[in-house]
Design an enzyme around this catalytic site. Structure first.
Site, short mmCIF file in Angstrom:
data_model
loop_
_atom_site.label_atom_id
_atom_site.label_comp_id
_atom_site.label_asym_id
_atom_site.label_seq_id
_atom_site.Cartn_x
_atom_site.Cartn_y
_atom_site.Cartn_z
N ASP A 193 17.09 -38.65 33.09
CA ASP A 193 17.52 -37.59 34.25
C ASP A 193 17.45 -38.78 35.59
OD1 ASP A 193 17.71 -35.43 36.03
OD2 ASP A 193 15.68 -35.84 36.43
N ASP A 209 17.35 -37.49 39.60
CA ASP A 209 16.86 -37.10 40.78
C ASP A 209 15.23 -36.69 40.43
OD1 ASP A 209 19.11 -37.10 42.87
OD2 ASP A 209 19.80 -35.79 41.31
N ASP A 246 11.89 -34.88 34.68
CA ASP A 246 10.80 -34.39 35.45
C ASP A 246 10.85 -32.99 36.00
OD1 ASP A 246 11.91 -34.06 38.99
OD2 ASP A 246 13.24 -34.40 37.54
#
Length: 246
Positions: free
Chosen positions: A23, A25, A184
């Site tokens: 991922d 961001d 995240d």
């Protein structure tokens, strides 16, 4: 003189992931403050109402979904205009200096040196995804899947399945179980797990539900390819009927 057999390869190296899907961001880069700053400014400028709950609801989501949530908060602009305005500012922030999360750049480099390819799988659109991929260490993020390449965003697994497909074109025979994903957010971890990927959760803005990821780390700092190999072994041991050999 008898010839001695060559030493067996290091077990940790033998079991390294065949690829790592990342991922962007909040995982590789700390862009959430950039997103929040421009989104908040636009909402307030248009007489809308910004809140921390709204900010949290945008984390990890597809940009068009986020834009519609901003509209509901009072941002009276078309969805595509909201996407363009917000993404342009975040791209400029990355161009001015990549805000790497602790340990992220170092782990990318270590994986590249070990011959493990990487893929970027993000809900941000191509301009931002490419801006990061082009500024990442050489050979670390050669495959990019952005939110405008899929019809269903995270937590749907479509983006991760596309990332696996693109990686398999370069590495024949690659399967989800051969790889590791790093995420995240709850929606991101959910997408990776739904795609069958052993998944590391490294929460940044939002906490992760207990047990959602294969393992949860507090940071990437100090982590190595061997740690990702261990994630594969943990996932293999949990598969029904598996012997955990990885």
């Amino acid at each position: 003189m008898p010839r001695h057999p060559a030493p067996a390869p290091d077990d940790r190296a033998r079991r390294l992931p065949r690829a790592v899907l990342w991922d962007m961001d909040g995982t590789l880069v700390d862009t959430e403050p950039l997103w929040n700053a421009v989104q908040r400014r636009l909402v307030v400028e248009h007489g809308g109402t910004w809140s921390e709950d709204l900010a949290a609801s945008l984390v990890g989501r597809p940009l068009d979904e986020g834009a519609r949530r901003l509209q509901a908060a009072g941002l009276d602009l078309p969805v595509q205009r909201i996407i363009d305005l917000t993404m342009d500012e975040v791209v400029q922030g990355v161009v001015n200096g990549v805000p790497w999360r602790p340990g992220a750049r170092e782990l990318l480099v270590a994986l590249a040196e070990a011959g493990v390819p990487g893929a970027l799988v993000t809900m941000s659109h191509a301009p931002l995804a490419r801006a990061l991929a082009e500024r990442a260490p050489a050979g670390t993020l050669d495959v990019v899947v952005s939110g405008d390449m899929v019809s269903r965003g995270k937590p749907d697994p479509e983006a991760y399945r596309l990332g696996l497909q693109l990686l398999a074109e370069r590495t024949p025979g690659l399967t989800a179980a051969d790889c590791v994903a790093v995420e995240d957010s709850p929606v991101g971890v959910g997408a990776a797990v739904a795609a069958g990927l052993p998944t590391v959760g490294v929460p940044s803005v939002l906490p992760l539900p207990a047990g959602l990821a294969t393992v949860e780390w507090t940071t990437l700092a100090g982590r190595t390819p061997a740690d990702l190999a261990a994630v594969r072994r943990i996932a293999a041991a949990r598969r029904p009927g598996a012997d955990g050999a990885g």
